[in-house]
Design a protein around this motif. Structure first.
Motif, short mmCIF file in Angstrom:
data_model
loop_
_atom_site.label_atom_id
_atom_site.label_comp_id
_atom_site.label_asym_id
_atom_site.label_seq_id
_atom_site.Cartn_x
_atom_site.Cartn_y
_atom_site.Cartn_z
N ASP A 400 0.81 -1.22 0.00
CA ASP A 400 0.00 0.00 0.00
C ASP A 400 0.85 1.27 0.00
O ASP A 400 0.31 2.37 -0.15
CB ASP A 400 -0.93 0.00 1.22
CG ASP A 400 -1.83 -1.22 1.24
OD1 ASP A 400 -2.44 -1.49 0.20
OD2 ASP A 400 -1.90 -1.90 2.28
N LEU A 401 2.15 1.14 0.18
CA LEU A 401 3.06 2.28 0.09
C LEU A 401 3.60 2.45 -1.33
O LEU A 401 4.52 3.23 -1.57
CB LEU A 401 4.21 2.13 1.08
CG LEU A 401 3.82 2.43 2.53
CD1 LEU A 401 4.91 1.99 3.48
CD2 LEU A 401 3.53 3.91 2.71
N THR A 402 3.03 1.69 -2.25
CA THR A 402 3.32 1.87 -3.67
C THR A 402 2.03 2.20 -4.39
O THR A 402 0.93 2.03 -3.85
CB THR A 402 3.94 0.60 -4.30
OG1 THR A 402 2.96 -0.46 -4.25
CG2 THR A 402 5.19 0.17 -3.57
N ILE A 403 2.17 2.69 -5.61
CA ILE A 403 1.00 3.03 -6.41
C ILE A 403 1.31 2.67 -7.86
O ILE A 403 2.45 2.79 -8.30
CB ILE A 403 0.65 4.53 -6.25
CG1 ILE A 403 -0.74 4.83 -6.81
CG2 ILE A 403 1.71 5.43 -6.88
CD1 ILE A 403 -1.26 6.19 -6.38
N PRO A 404 0.33 2.19 -8.62
CA PRO A 404 0.63 1.84 -10.01
C PRO A 404 0.86 3.07 -10.89
O PRO A 404 0.23 4.11 -10.69
CB PRO A 404 -0.64 1.10 -10.46
CG PRO A 404 -1.38 0.76 -9.21
CD PRO A 404 -1.03 1.81 -8.22
N LYS A 405 1.77 2.96 -11.83
CA LYS A 405 1.86 3.95 -12.89
C LYS A 405 1.84 3.19 -14.22
O LYS A 405 2.26 2.03 -14.29
CB LYS A 405 3.11 4.81 -12.76
CG LYS A 405 4.43 4.20 -13.18
CD LYS A 405 5.52 5.26 -13.14
CE LYS A 405 6.88 4.69 -13.49
NZ LYS A 405 7.95 5.70 -13.39
N TYR A 406 1.33 3.85 -15.25
CA TYR A 406 1.25 3.22 -16.56
C TYR A 406 2.62 3.22 -17.23
O TYR A 406 3.36 4.20 -17.19
CB TYR A 406 0.25 3.95 -17.45
CG TYR A 406 -1.19 3.63 -17.12
CD1 TYR A 406 -1.80 2.48 -17.63
CD2 TYR A 406 -1.93 4.47 -16.32
CE1 TYR A 406 -3.11 2.18 -17.33
CE2 TYR A 406 -3.26 4.19 -16.01
CZ TYR A 406 -3.84 3.04 -16.52
OH TYR A 406 -5.15 2.74 -16.22
#
Length: 416
Positions: A400-406
């Motif tokens: 949860d301390l990461t987030i997706p990027k395209y």
């Protein structure tokens, strides 16, 4: 005057390079920190004792002093957290989805760090280690702002973490500490949205509301825990007595402890007398509605409307007798804080209805609410327990301390 802006600026500057750090380096840093905490146990206890003495002089409650305490068991717990997080898979760079469009573009989503995470927390100094360990492993910079009541404990733990980083070649600038008890430091930090990507408040409702109202950057809120256990008409009595006792008494000063017990009227006669006696022996103050009080009107005090909303964080419990599962669910969704709620039942249909309709971050069947904890859930540690509905809900762990990027792979495609 402590320079909060400079701290945030340094955290931001180093954050861009952390994504390149190897999993091996991050794990070595965590394990070295675990070893140093073991070696410096006496120093940690000495510094913690200063905070406890000051807290007693300030008149902190027993619950607050319990949260502040770093005894041998909790120090071992911090060591274990560091080892557990080191053993978790590294989420940074994970490609979680990939697809190909008709024009040949390959489009995917990859996990990346949030950037700079500020955590503002009260009392519990073990949060220093939990938050830092998760940020180290997820390649985020962390800014730690603990409460004034734990300044000595937090300072020594941060120094140990920085020592471990220096030994292993992990950038020390990624671990920042607001080393002041000045109240203005929090206000200043909350204005620095050019450096801080997200702020996580962890503590009392007053702190969280203050942060939510004053922060310029996104806030992941960890509101109070008004947790319920509902004893259904189809409950196993032995399970119900044990679960309710554990949920209230095992450690009452934490957010996942039960604050309100709901009992179905059809099982109340069989359940309540024994339960009341168990709570009496544990010196739990009971506050009930009229029907709950009928089982011991001298011991059970009348409950007010405020009691149904209350997070006591103490040996105090609100009790209500209800006539149906629907009434219990309505009570929880009306008065609860959407944290953790449980049903004790042997009826599958009722269990599933409770799971589906109770609007909380963690919903249990036949288990104590005390299990809502990142480490217990296998997350290694937690930044806190989010009661928000955006980005993350429940115990906030490493992923949860990461987030997706395209990410997009082409071969010369242009848009016509």
């Amino acid at each position: 005057m402590f320079n909060v802006k400079e701290v945030a600026k340094r955290a931001k500057e180093i954050s861009y390079s952390l994504v390149d750090l190897s999993t091996e380096l991050k794990n070595r840093t965590l394990l070295t920190a675990a070893k140093l905490i073991e070696e410096k146990k006496e120093l940690i206890e000495t510094e913690n004792r200063k905070d406890l003495i000051a807290g007693e002089e300030r008149g902190l409650s027993k619950a607050m002093l319990d949260r502040l305490l770093l005894n041998e068991k909790r120090i071992k717990g911090m060591v274990q957290v560091l080892k557990d997080v080191a053993n978790l898979p590294d989420p940074v760079g994970e490609v979680i989805k990939m697809w190909t469009r008709p024009n040949g573009l390959k489009i995917g989503k990859m996990r990346v760090p949030l950037g700079v995470v500020a955590i503002i927390y009260e009392s519990r100094p073990n949060v220093t280690v939990e938050a830092a360990s998760l940020c180290i492993k997820s390649s985020n910079s962390v800014i730690l702002k603990g409460g004034s009541e734990a300044i000595n404990s937090n300072r020594v733990l941060v120094n140990i973490l920085k020592e471990a980083a220096a030994k292993e070649g992990f950038p020390e600038e990624a671990i920042q500490f607001i080393d002041t008890t000045e109240r203005e430091a929090v206000k200043e930090l909350l204005q620095l949205d050019q450096f801080v990507d997200v702020v996580i408040p962890r503590g009392g409702e007053g702190l969280i509301r203050f942060v939510a109202e004053n922060a310029r950057m996104p806030v992941i809120k960890h509101y109070k825990g008004v947790c319920h256990v509902f004893v259904d008409e189809f409950a196993d009595l032995e399970k119900a007595w044990n679960i309710c006792f554990n949920a209230k008494v095992q450690r009452p000063g934490v957010c996942n402890a039960m604050e309100t017990m709901l009992v179905h009227s059809k099982i109340a006669d069989a359940f309540m007398p024994t339960m009341v006696e168990l709570f009496k022996k544990a010196k739990v103050e009971l506050r009930g509605d009229e029907r709950a009080r009928s089982y011991d009107p001298e011991y059970i005090k009348p409950a007010t409307e405020e009691d149904w909303y209350a997070e006591y964080l103490d040996l105090i419990l609100a009790v209500r007798v209800v006539d149906s599962l629907e009434e219990a669910i309505e009570h929880i969704n009306t008065y609860g804080s959407h944290h953790s709620d449980a049903i004790v039942t042997e009826n599958y249909t009722n269990a599933m209805k409770f799971l589906n309709r109770v609007d909380s971050a963690a919903v249990y069947v036949n288990a104590s609410t005390r299990f809502t904890d990142g480490n217990v859930f296998g997350l290694g540690a937690e930044m806190g327990i989010s009661t928000d509905k955006v980005h993350v809900r429940g115990p906030m762990g490493l992923e949860d301390l990461t987030i997706p990027k395209y990410i997009i792979f082409g071969n010369g495609q242009i848009r016509e």
